[in-house]
Write an enzyme that holds these catalytic residues in place. Sequence first.
Site, PDB file in Angstrom:
ATOM      1  N   LYS A 200       0.902  -1.036  -0.108  1.00 20.11           N
ATOM      2  CA  LYS A 200      -0.122  -0.071   0.015  1.00 20.11           C
ATOM      3  C   LYS A 200       0.951   1.230  -0.199  1.00 20.11           C
ATOM      4  CE  LYS A 200      -3.703   2.462   2.664  1.00 20.11           C
ATOM      5  NZ  LYS A 200      -4.540   2.506   3.805  1.00 20.11           N
ATOM      6  N   LYS A 253      -1.971  -1.594  -3.762  1.00 26.48           N
ATOM      7  CA  LYS A 253      -2.808  -0.622  -3.844  1.00 26.48           C
ATOM      8  C   LYS A 253      -2.137   0.881  -4.073  1.00 26.48           C
ATOM      9  CE  LYS A 253      -5.880   1.932  -0.635  1.00 26.48           C
ATOM     10  NZ  LYS A 253      -6.365   2.109   0.865  1.00 26.48           N
TER      11      LYS A 253
HETATM   12  C1  PBG Z   1      -7.433   3.466   5.751  1.00 27.61           C
HETATM   13  C2  PBG Z   1      -7.835   3.424   3.908  1.00 27.61           C
HETATM   14  C3  PBG Z   1      -7.390   4.421   2.980  1.00 27.61           C
HETATM   15  C4  PBG Z   1      -7.760   3.731   1.807  1.00 27.61           C
HETATM   16  C5  PBG Z   1      -8.260   2.415   2.024  1.00 27.61           C
HETATM   17  N1  PBG Z   1      -8.250   2.335   3.441  1.00 27.61           N
HETATM   18  C6  PBG Z   1      -6.745   5.882   3.024  1.00 27.61           C
HETATM   19  C7  PBG Z   1      -5.653   5.898   3.551  1.00 27.61           C
HETATM   20  O1  PBG Z   1      -4.823   5.072   3.724  1.00 27.61           O
HETATM   21  O2  PBG Z   1      -5.375   7.028   3.772  1.00 27.61           O
HETATM   22  C8  PBG Z   1      -7.941   4.396   0.513  1.00 27.61           C
HETATM   23  C9  PBG Z   1      -9.002   3.885  -0.287  1.00 27.61           C
HETATM   24  C10 PBG Z   1      -9.263   4.940  -1.530  1.00 27.61           C
HETATM   25  O3  PBG Z   1      -8.647   5.698  -1.742  1.00 27.61           O
HETATM   26  O4  PBG Z   1     -10.249   4.644  -2.441  1.00 27.61           O
HETATM   27  N2  PBG Z   1      -6.144   3.437   5.856  1.00 27.61           N
END
Ligand code: PBG
Length: 331
Positions: A200, A253
């Site tokens: 991520k 992601k």
């Molecule tokens: C929580 C989380 C996030 C997303 C999914 N889980 C935001 C982040 O990490 O700031 C993003 C999902 C999206 O942008 O569709 N940590």
Amino acid sequence: MLDLATRGEFARHRRLRRSEGLRRLVAETRLSPSDFVYPLFVTHGSAVREEIPSMPGQFRISIDQIEAEARELAGLDIPAVLLFGLPSHKDPDGSEAYDDSGIVQEAVRAFKRATPDLVVITDVCLCEYTSHGHCGIIVNGEVDNDRSLDLLARTAVSHARAGADIVAPSDMMDGRVAVIRDELDAADFPSTPIMAYSAKYASAFYGPFREAADSTPQFGDRRGYQMDPPNAREALLEIEDDIGEGADIVMVKPALAYLDVLTRARDEFDVPIAAYNVSGEYAMVRAAEANGWIDGPRVTMEILTAIKRAGADVIITYFAKDAARWLRNAR
Ligand code: PBG
């Protein structure tokens, strides 16, 4: 030129592109509603169905709307939903995240009542629940890895207790998959799978989500725990470690700007791989479409096909319902 062709000195690649039927027959990648997970934001209150301004067509909904939502998803043959919660209050420790009667826990129960076969996945993170908006606990001005693990594991166990079919830690703390696996096993949930947000990235593509989930960090950013965009080999290490710690499904992601990472992960690992087609990717398509600059449905299907072609087994996408409808109407 014609002579060359008759002698077979070049190939006629166009032969199999001449009709829709031929193209369908030889398509290497085929999308199906079974590929999709639909992300959804749930909030307290009743009769709430609030459109998210930067994500046209996506809504924050209250628990009483879940039955209709569940039936719609089941009717479209979408196998799974991924839940995010907006708590009634935030505090430094994100306590509603692991409250057995928290918003996500209630939403899980509502989905399982309405459509027991729909797979309910829960996002395990603290950022929507903490007053500072970070994904873990703050100690001396920094997100403390090890002190955050216990609360993340408590959150996962609480989701499992509510009936979640899969828990999905998105916090990017080191070791969280191991601790969550241990705690799930100890709480008698050895069969609850973990889908780890393994690779991520600290991405600007999450902008609209943070508006939707009200989870923008109040100071600093997430670069101290989410991955740095230039790194791909490091993503493979993250994934390998998560599999070693007990992840059943791993994730890359965002999806679009990281298709190379997805393909490298596909080549290297045999566990199911998920790709998250994130909020910013959705918003860009919707905004360009609204301006009449692109053909929204065609661009969407091209994007989803590319994510699958790059190696995703599971595609988490806000386009799930639209794409499922288009796939049905195309037949
Ligand atoms: C929580 C989380 C996030 C997303 C999914 N889980 C935001 C982040 O990490 O700031 C993003 C999902 C999206 O942008 O569709 N940590």
